[in-house]
Enzyme design. Structure first.
Site: not given
Ligand code: SF4
Lengths: 77, 345
Positions: A12-14, A39, B44
Protein backbone atom coordinates in the site's frame (compact mmCIF):
# COMPACT_ATOMS: atom_id res chain seq x y z
CA UNK A 1 15.66 -1.66 -24.49
CA UNK A 2 17.03 -1.42 -21.01
CA UNK A 3 13.88 -1.77 -18.89
CA UNK A 4 13.71 -3.16 -15.39
CA UNK A 5 10.62 -4.30 -13.56
CA UNK A 6 9.68 -3.80 -9.94
CA UNK A 7 6.89 -5.81 -8.36
CA UNK A 8 5.08 -3.98 -5.57
CA UNK A 9 1.80 -5.89 -5.72
CA UNK A 10 0.07 -6.11 -2.36
CA UNK A 11 1.90 -3.10 -0.97
CA UNK A 12 0.00 0.00 0.00
CA UNK A 13 1.08 3.56 -0.64
CA UNK A 14 3.49 4.96 0.20
CA UNK A 15 5.43 1.67 0.09
CA UNK A 16 5.31 1.44 -3.74
CA UNK A 17 6.77 4.95 -3.92
CA UNK A 18 9.49 4.10 -1.41
CA UNK A 19 10.41 0.91 -3.30
CA UNK A 20 10.44 2.82 -6.58
CA UNK A 21 12.64 5.52 -5.09
CA UNK A 22 15.08 2.98 -3.70
CA UNK A 23 15.29 1.08 -6.97
CA UNK A 24 15.74 4.24 -9.02
CA UNK A 25 18.76 5.10 -6.86
CA UNK A 26 20.51 2.06 -8.29
CA UNK A 27 19.73 2.96 -11.92
CA UNK A 28 21.48 5.29 -14.33
CA UNK A 29 19.93 8.28 -16.06
CA UNK A 30 17.95 7.20 -19.12
CA UNK A 31 17.17 3.74 -17.77
CA UNK A 32 13.54 2.70 -17.62
CA UNK A 33 11.66 1.14 -14.77
CA UNK A 34 8.29 -0.54 -14.97
CA UNK A 35 6.51 -0.68 -11.62
CA UNK A 36 3.68 -3.20 -11.25
CA UNK A 37 1.47 -2.93 -8.21
CA UNK A 38 -2.07 -3.12 -6.93
CA UNK A 39 -2.74 0.08 -4.96
CA UNK A 40 -4.51 2.65 -7.16
CA UNK A 41 -2.80 5.34 -5.06
CA UNK A 42 0.24 4.63 -7.24
CA UNK A 43 -1.48 6.35 -10.14
CA UNK A 44 -1.18 9.69 -8.38
CA UNK A 45 1.78 9.13 -6.05
CA UNK A 46 4.41 7.83 -8.45
CA UNK A 47 3.77 10.53 -11.08
CA UNK A 48 3.96 13.17 -8.33
CA UNK A 49 7.18 11.63 -7.08
CA UNK A 50 8.58 11.69 -10.63
CA UNK A 51 7.70 15.35 -11.13
CA UNK A 52 9.33 16.31 -7.83
CA UNK A 53 12.50 14.37 -8.37
CA UNK A 54 13.02 15.02 -12.06
CA UNK A 55 12.14 11.66 -13.60
CA UNK A 56 10.06 11.21 -16.72
CA UNK A 57 6.74 9.45 -16.52
CA UNK A 58 6.24 7.35 -19.64
CA UNK A 59 3.02 5.56 -18.80
CA UNK A 60 0.58 4.97 -15.98
CA UNK A 61 -2.42 2.72 -16.41
CA UNK A 62 -4.71 0.11 -14.95
CA UNK A 63 -4.00 -3.27 -16.45
CA UNK A 64 -6.55 -5.85 -15.36
CA UNK A 65 -6.28 -5.93 -11.59
CA UNK A 66 -2.84 -4.35 -11.66
CA UNK A 67 -1.54 -0.83 -11.76
CA UNK A 68 1.40 -0.26 -14.09
CA UNK A 69 3.63 2.81 -14.04
CA UNK A 70 6.63 3.24 -16.32
CA UNK A 71 9.26 5.89 -15.79
CA UNK A 72 12.59 6.96 -17.16
CA UNK A 73 15.29 7.95 -14.70
CA UNK A 74 16.20 11.64 -14.94
CA UNK A 75 19.63 13.18 -15.10
CA UNK A 76 19.86 14.40 -11.50
CA UNK A 77 17.60 11.95 -9.77
CA UNK B 1 30.07 31.45 -1.00
CA UNK B 2 29.10 27.81 -0.76
CA UNK B 3 25.47 26.88 -1.20
CA UNK B 4 23.99 26.16 2.21
CA UNK B 5 21.76 23.08 2.30
CA UNK B 6 19.04 22.12 4.73
CA UNK B 7 16.96 18.99 5.13
CA UNK B 8 13.41 19.67 6.21
CA UNK B 9 11.11 17.20 7.95
CA UNK B 10 7.93 17.10 5.88
CA UNK B 11 4.90 15.48 7.45
CA UNK B 12 2.39 16.60 4.87
CA UNK B 13 0.80 19.06 7.28
CA UNK B 14 0.88 22.84 7.16
CA UNK B 15 3.50 23.66 9.78
CA UNK B 16 6.36 21.71 8.25
CA UNK B 17 5.38 23.13 4.86
CA UNK B 18 5.62 26.69 6.17
CA UNK B 19 8.89 26.04 7.98
CA UNK B 20 10.53 24.73 4.81
CA UNK B 21 9.17 27.63 2.78
CA UNK B 22 10.50 30.26 5.21
CA UNK B 23 14.02 28.90 4.84
CA UNK B 24 13.71 28.24 1.11
CA UNK B 25 12.83 31.90 0.64
CA UNK B 26 16.13 32.86 2.22
CA UNK B 27 18.03 31.24 -0.62
CA UNK B 28 18.92 28.02 1.17
CA UNK B 29 18.80 24.77 -0.84
CA UNK B 30 16.12 22.69 0.88
CA UNK B 31 15.20 19.05 0.41
CA UNK B 32 12.43 17.29 2.26
CA UNK B 33 12.53 14.06 4.23
CA UNK B 34 9.44 12.11 5.20
CA UNK B 35 9.33 9.08 7.45
CA UNK B 36 6.96 6.20 6.96
CA UNK B 37 6.24 4.47 10.26
CA UNK B 38 3.32 2.30 9.15
CA UNK B 39 0.99 4.35 11.34
CA UNK B 40 0.92 7.43 9.12
CA UNK B 41 -2.46 8.77 8.19
CA UNK B 42 -1.16 9.34 4.68
CA UNK B 43 -1.96 7.29 1.69
CA UNK B 44 -3.43 3.87 1.91
CA UNK B 45 -6.52 4.50 3.99
CA UNK B 46 -7.90 6.13 0.87
CA UNK B 47 -7.23 2.99 -1.07
CA UNK B 48 -9.16 0.91 1.40
CA UNK B 49 -12.59 2.45 1.46
CA UNK B 50 -14.40 2.19 -1.78
CA UNK B 51 -16.56 5.25 -1.27
CA UNK B 52 -13.41 7.32 -1.33
CA UNK B 53 -12.17 5.90 -4.57
CA UNK B 54 -13.44 8.68 -6.75
CA UNK B 55 -12.12 11.38 -4.51
CA UNK B 56 -8.84 12.98 -5.38
CA UNK B 57 -6.20 10.83 -3.77
CA UNK B 58 -2.93 12.38 -2.89
CA UNK B 59 -0.01 11.83 -0.60
CA UNK B 60 0.24 15.08 1.31
CA UNK B 61 4.00 14.92 1.80
CA UNK B 62 4.51 14.58 -1.96
CA UNK B 63 1.98 17.32 -2.55
CA UNK B 64 3.81 19.68 -0.18
CA UNK B 65 7.16 18.97 -1.84
CA UNK B 66 5.66 19.69 -5.22
CA UNK B 67 4.12 22.96 -4.05
CA UNK B 68 7.45 24.02 -2.63
CA UNK B 69 9.43 22.78 -5.62
CA UNK B 70 11.76 20.68 -3.47
CA UNK B 71 12.88 17.06 -3.65
CA UNK B 72 11.38 14.63 -1.19
CA UNK B 73 13.04 11.56 0.25
CA UNK B 74 10.65 9.08 1.82
CA UNK B 75 12.27 6.76 4.30
CA UNK B 76 10.83 3.44 5.43
CA UNK B 77 11.42 3.26 9.18
CA UNK B 78 8.80 0.60 9.93
CA UNK B 79 11.18 -1.85 11.63
CA UNK B 80 13.27 0.59 13.64
CA UNK B 81 10.22 2.52 14.71
CA UNK B 82 8.79 -0.46 16.57
CA UNK B 83 11.10 0.18 19.48
CA UNK B 84 9.81 3.76 19.67
CA UNK B 85 6.21 2.58 19.89
CA UNK B 86 6.90 -0.34 22.18
CA UNK B 87 9.36 1.20 24.64
CA UNK B 88 9.03 4.97 24.63
CA UNK B 89 11.43 6.41 27.18
CA UNK B 90 9.18 9.39 27.70
CA UNK B 91 5.94 7.46 27.64
CA UNK B 92 2.77 8.00 25.65
CA UNK B 93 0.54 10.98 25.05
CA UNK B 94 -3.23 10.86 25.34
CA UNK B 95 -3.38 7.56 23.43
CA UNK B 96 -0.56 5.31 22.25
CA UNK B 97 1.33 8.17 20.63
CA UNK B 98 4.95 8.29 21.79
CA UNK B 99 5.32 11.80 20.36
CA UNK B 100 8.43 12.88 22.21
CA UNK B 101 10.42 9.73 21.48
CA UNK B 102 9.09 9.83 17.94
CA UNK B 103 10.36 13.36 17.38
CA UNK B 104 13.75 12.51 18.86
CA UNK B 105 13.94 9.47 16.59
CA UNK B 106 12.98 11.34 13.45
CA UNK B 107 15.24 14.31 14.05
CA UNK B 108 18.09 11.91 14.73
CA UNK B 109 17.36 10.11 11.45
CA UNK B 110 17.30 13.44 9.65
CA UNK B 111 20.62 14.27 11.28
CA UNK B 112 22.16 11.04 9.99
CA UNK B 113 20.79 11.78 6.54
CA UNK B 114 22.19 15.31 6.73
CA UNK B 115 25.67 14.00 7.50
CA UNK B 116 25.56 11.33 4.81
CA UNK B 117 24.46 13.79 2.20
CA UNK B 118 26.65 16.74 3.11
CA UNK B 119 23.82 19.00 4.26
CA UNK B 120 24.29 21.73 6.86
CA UNK B 121 21.23 21.84 9.06
CA UNK B 122 17.77 20.46 9.83
CA UNK B 123 14.40 22.21 9.72
CA UNK B 124 11.24 21.23 11.58
CA UNK B 125 7.83 22.86 11.75
CA UNK B 126 7.66 22.70 15.53
CA UNK B 127 5.98 25.55 17.39
CA UNK B 128 6.33 26.01 21.12
CA UNK B 129 3.12 25.07 22.88
CA UNK B 130 1.45 23.69 19.76
CA UNK B 131 1.31 20.10 20.98
CA UNK B 132 0.96 19.10 24.61
CA UNK B 133 3.69 16.49 24.69
CA UNK B 134 6.37 17.06 22.11
CA UNK B 135 6.13 20.78 21.50
CA UNK B 136 6.76 22.44 24.82
CA UNK B 137 9.82 24.50 25.61
CA UNK B 138 11.27 21.81 27.87
CA UNK B 139 10.49 18.87 25.58
CA UNK B 140 11.73 20.68 22.50
CA UNK B 141 15.04 21.02 24.28
CA UNK B 142 14.98 17.26 24.83
CA UNK B 143 14.38 16.73 21.11
CA UNK B 144 17.40 18.89 20.24
CA UNK B 145 19.61 17.21 22.79
CA UNK B 146 18.62 13.53 22.53
CA UNK B 147 18.55 13.55 18.74
CA UNK B 148 22.11 14.84 18.75
CA UNK B 149 21.05 17.62 16.40
CA UNK B 150 21.41 20.42 18.99
CA UNK B 151 22.76 23.48 17.32
CA UNK B 152 21.88 22.44 13.77
CA UNK B 153 18.16 22.06 14.44
CA UNK B 154 16.31 25.15 13.26
CA UNK B 155 12.62 25.71 14.01
CA UNK B 156 11.84 28.65 11.75
CA UNK B 157 8.27 29.13 13.03
CA UNK B 158 9.31 29.80 16.63
CA UNK B 159 13.05 30.46 16.32
CA UNK B 160 12.72 33.99 17.64
CA UNK B 161 11.62 32.71 21.01
CA UNK B 162 14.57 30.28 21.20
CA UNK B 163 18.31 30.66 21.60
CA UNK B 164 19.97 31.36 18.21
CA UNK B 165 21.19 28.21 16.51
CA UNK B 166 24.21 27.71 14.26
CA UNK B 167 22.36 28.53 11.00
CA UNK B 168 21.37 31.88 12.52
CA UNK B 169 24.72 32.70 14.09
CA UNK B 170 26.63 31.71 10.97
CA UNK B 171 24.39 33.95 8.92
CA UNK B 172 23.05 31.08 6.75
CA UNK B 173 19.61 32.38 7.60
CA UNK B 174 18.50 35.78 8.78
CA UNK B 175 16.98 35.40 12.24
CA UNK B 176 14.98 38.58 11.68
CA UNK B 177 13.04 36.84 8.93
CA UNK B 178 12.11 33.87 11.11
CA UNK B 179 9.04 33.74 13.36
CA UNK B 180 8.15 33.67 17.03
CA UNK B 181 4.89 31.73 17.02
CA UNK B 182 3.84 30.06 20.22
CA UNK B 183 0.79 28.49 21.77
CA UNK B 184 -1.91 26.20 20.52
CA UNK B 185 -3.50 28.69 18.14
CA UNK B 186 -3.49 28.13 14.39
CA UNK B 187 -4.07 31.75 13.33
CA UNK B 188 -0.44 32.76 12.68
CA UNK B 189 0.09 29.65 10.56
CA UNK B 190 -3.09 30.20 8.54
CA UNK B 191 -2.13 33.84 8.05
CA UNK B 192 1.36 32.91 6.88
CA UNK B 193 -0.06 30.27 4.54
CA UNK B 194 -2.29 32.92 3.01
CA UNK B 195 0.67 35.23 2.53
CA UNK B 196 2.57 32.48 0.74
CA UNK B 197 -0.52 31.78 -1.35
CA UNK B 198 -0.88 28.20 -0.10
CA UNK B 199 -4.34 26.77 -0.56
CA UNK B 200 -5.86 23.39 -0.05
CA UNK B 201 -3.24 22.32 2.49
CA UNK B 202 -3.86 19.44 4.88
CA UNK B 203 -4.72 20.22 8.47
CA UNK B 204 -4.62 16.95 10.31
CA UNK B 205 -6.53 17.20 13.57
CA UNK B 206 -4.99 15.38 16.57
CA UNK B 207 -1.70 14.45 14.96
CA UNK B 208 0.13 12.98 12.05
CA UNK B 209 -0.48 9.34 12.82
CA UNK B 210 -3.04 6.76 13.89
CA UNK B 211 -1.42 6.34 17.31
CA UNK B 212 -3.17 9.54 18.40
CA UNK B 213 -6.52 8.07 17.40
CA UNK B 214 -8.45 6.76 20.36
CA UNK B 215 -10.21 3.88 18.70
CA UNK B 216 -7.06 2.82 16.87
CA UNK B 217 -5.04 2.90 20.09
CA UNK B 218 -7.68 0.82 21.83
CA UNK B 219 -7.38 -1.85 19.14
CA UNK B 220 -3.60 -1.83 19.34
CA UNK B 221 -3.71 -2.16 23.14
CA UNK B 222 -6.10 -5.08 22.69
CA UNK B 223 -3.72 -6.72 20.24
CA UNK B 224 -0.86 -6.46 22.70
CA UNK B 225 -2.98 -7.80 25.53
CA UNK B 226 -4.10 -10.74 23.41
CA UNK B 227 -0.56 -11.57 22.33
CA UNK B 228 0.80 -11.19 25.83
CA UNK B 229 3.50 -8.79 24.68
CA UNK B 230 3.89 -5.51 22.86
CA UNK B 231 4.80 -6.82 19.47
CA UNK B 232 3.40 -6.13 16.01
CA UNK B 233 4.04 -6.68 12.34
CA UNK B 234 3.16 -4.27 9.58
CA UNK B 235 0.19 -6.45 8.60
CA UNK B 236 -1.21 -6.23 12.13
CA UNK B 237 -1.15 -2.47 12.25
CA UNK B 238 -2.55 -2.17 8.74
CA UNK B 239 -5.44 -4.43 9.66
CA UNK B 240 -6.24 -2.29 12.70
CA UNK B 241 -7.27 0.45 10.29
CA UNK B 242 -9.82 -1.71 8.57
CA UNK B 243 -13.17 -3.25 9.37
CA UNK B 244 -15.07 -4.02 12.52
CA UNK B 245 -12.96 -5.80 15.12
CA UNK B 246 -14.85 -8.19 17.34
CA UNK B 247 -13.21 -10.28 20.04
CA UNK B 248 -15.58 -12.98 21.33
CA UNK B 249 -12.80 -14.74 23.27
CA UNK B 250 -9.39 -13.61 24.49
CA UNK B 251 -7.62 -15.97 22.08
CA UNK B 252 -9.12 -14.76 18.81
CA UNK B 253 -10.80 -11.85 17.12
CA UNK B 254 -12.66 -11.31 13.89
CA UNK B 255 -11.96 -8.57 11.39
CA UNK B 256 -15.15 -7.99 9.44
CA UNK B 257 -15.16 -5.82 6.31
CA UNK B 258 -17.69 -2.99 6.46
CA UNK B 259 -18.06 -2.46 2.75
CA UNK B 260 -16.79 -3.59 -0.63
CA UNK B 261 -13.57 -1.57 -0.49
CA UNK B 262 -12.63 -3.19 2.80
CA UNK B 263 -13.48 -6.63 1.49
CA UNK B 264 -11.16 -5.91 -1.40
CA UNK B 265 -8.47 -4.86 1.02
CA UNK B 266 -8.90 -7.89 3.29
CA UNK B 267 -8.74 -10.17 0.23
CA UNK B 268 -5.05 -9.33 0.13
CA UNK B 269 -4.61 -11.03 3.52
CA UNK B 270 -6.80 -14.07 3.03
CA UNK B 271 -3.95 -16.44 2.31
CA UNK B 272 -2.38 -15.71 5.66
CA UNK B 273 -5.53 -15.94 7.76
CA UNK B 274 -8.36 -18.36 8.35
CA UNK B 275 -11.33 -16.56 6.83
CA UNK B 276 -15.06 -16.77 6.33
CA UNK B 277 -17.64 -15.37 3.95
CA UNK B 278 -21.32 -16.00 3.36
CA UNK B 279 -22.22 -18.00 0.25
CA UNK B 280 -26.02 -18.19 0.45
CA UNK B 281 -26.29 -14.43 0.91
CA UNK B 282 -24.24 -11.34 0.21
CA UNK B 283 -21.91 -10.30 2.99
CA UNK B 284 -18.50 -9.37 4.19
CA UNK B 285 -15.20 -11.17 4.10
CA UNK B 286 -14.02 -11.84 7.64
CA UNK B 287 -10.53 -12.73 8.84
CA UNK B 288 -9.86 -14.68 12.00
CA UNK B 289 -6.85 -13.52 13.98
CA UNK B 290 -5.80 -16.15 16.53
CA UNK B 291 -5.81 -19.93 16.97
CA UNK B 292 -9.34 -21.27 16.83
CA UNK B 293 -11.12 -24.59 17.22
CA UNK B 294 -14.37 -25.89 15.75
CA UNK B 295 -16.53 -24.29 18.46
CA UNK B 296 -14.89 -20.92 17.90
CA UNK B 297 -15.43 -21.22 14.17
CA UNK B 298 -19.09 -22.08 14.68
CA UNK B 299 -19.56 -18.88 16.66
CA UNK B 300 -17.48 -16.91 14.17
CA UNK B 301 -19.71 -18.14 11.36
CA UNK B 302 -22.83 -17.08 13.24
CA UNK B 303 -21.34 -13.62 13.74
CA UNK B 304 -20.47 -13.35 10.06
CA UNK B 305 -24.04 -14.40 9.24
CA UNK B 306 -25.28 -11.61 11.47
CA UNK B 307 -23.40 -9.09 9.34
CA UNK B 308 -24.58 -10.63 6.07
CA UNK B 309 -27.69 -9.91 4.08
CA UNK B 310 -29.10 -13.07 5.58
CA UNK B 311 -29.13 -11.63 9.10
CA UNK B 312 -32.90 -12.21 9.36
CA UNK B 313 -32.88 -15.59 7.63
CA UNK B 314 -33.18 -18.84 9.57
CA UNK B 315 -30.05 -20.27 8.06
CA UNK B 316 -27.04 -18.88 6.28
CA UNK B 317 -24.32 -20.86 4.52
CA UNK B 318 -20.88 -19.68 5.40
CA UNK B 319 -17.71 -20.71 3.63
CA UNK B 320 -14.81 -21.33 5.91
CA UNK B 321 -11.26 -21.45 4.63
CA UNK B 322 -8.61 -22.90 6.88
CA UNK B 323 -5.09 -23.76 5.70
CA UNK B 324 -6.26 -23.30 2.12
CA UNK B 325 -9.12 -25.80 2.48
CA UNK B 326 -12.66 -24.59 2.03
CA UNK B 327 -15.80 -26.09 3.52
CA UNK B 328 -19.28 -24.72 3.97
CA UNK B 329 -21.23 -24.76 7.21
CA UNK B 330 -24.82 -23.76 7.78
CA UNK B 331 -25.58 -21.60 10.79
CA UNK B 332 -28.27 -19.47 12.39
CA UNK B 333 -27.27 -15.80 12.40
CA UNK B 334 -26.42 -14.52 15.85
CA UNK B 335 -29.21 -12.37 17.28
CA UNK B 336 -28.44 -8.81 18.30
CA UNK B 337 -28.80 -9.61 22.00
CA UNK B 338 -26.30 -12.46 21.65
CA UNK B 339 -23.59 -10.07 20.56
CA UNK B 340 -22.44 -8.13 23.61
CA UNK B 341 -21.17 -4.61 23.14
CA UNK B 342 -17.94 -5.56 24.97
CA UNK B 343 -16.93 -7.79 22.08
CA UNK B 344 -16.54 -4.73 19.86
CA UNK B 345 -13.04 -3.30 20.01
S1 SF4 C 1 1.45 12.04 16.15
FE1 SF4 C 1 2.51 10.12 15.64
S2 SF4 C 1 3.96 10.67 13.99
FE2 SF4 C 1 3.27 12.58 14.98
S3 SF4 C 1 4.85 13.00 16.55
FE3 SF4 C 1 3.20 11.88 17.56
S4 SF4 C 1 3.81 9.73 17.41
FE4 SF4 C 1 5.06 10.84 15.94
Amino acid sequence: MNEETLDVRGLLCPMPVIRTQNRVKTLAAGQRLEVVGSDPGMLSDIPAWCRINGHRLLDSRRDGGNIVVVLEVGANG
Amino acid sequence: MKQVKAVSLISGGLDSMLAAKVVLDQGVHVEGINFYTGFCVEGHTHAIRRQDQNKQKRNNALWVAEQLGIKLHIVDIIEEYKDVVINPKHGYGANLNPCLDCKVFMVNKAREWMLENGFDFIITGEVIGQRPMSQRRDTMRIVSRDSGADDVLLRPLCAKTLVPTLPERAGWVDREKLYGFNGRGRKPQIELARRFGFEDFAQPAGGCCFLTDESYARKLADLWRARGSKIYELDDIMLLKVGRHIRPQPHYKLIIAREAGETQFLMGYRKAYTHLFPVSHGGPLTLVDGQVDATDLQLAARIVARFSQGRDADQVDIALVEHGEQRVITVTPLRAEELPQEWYL
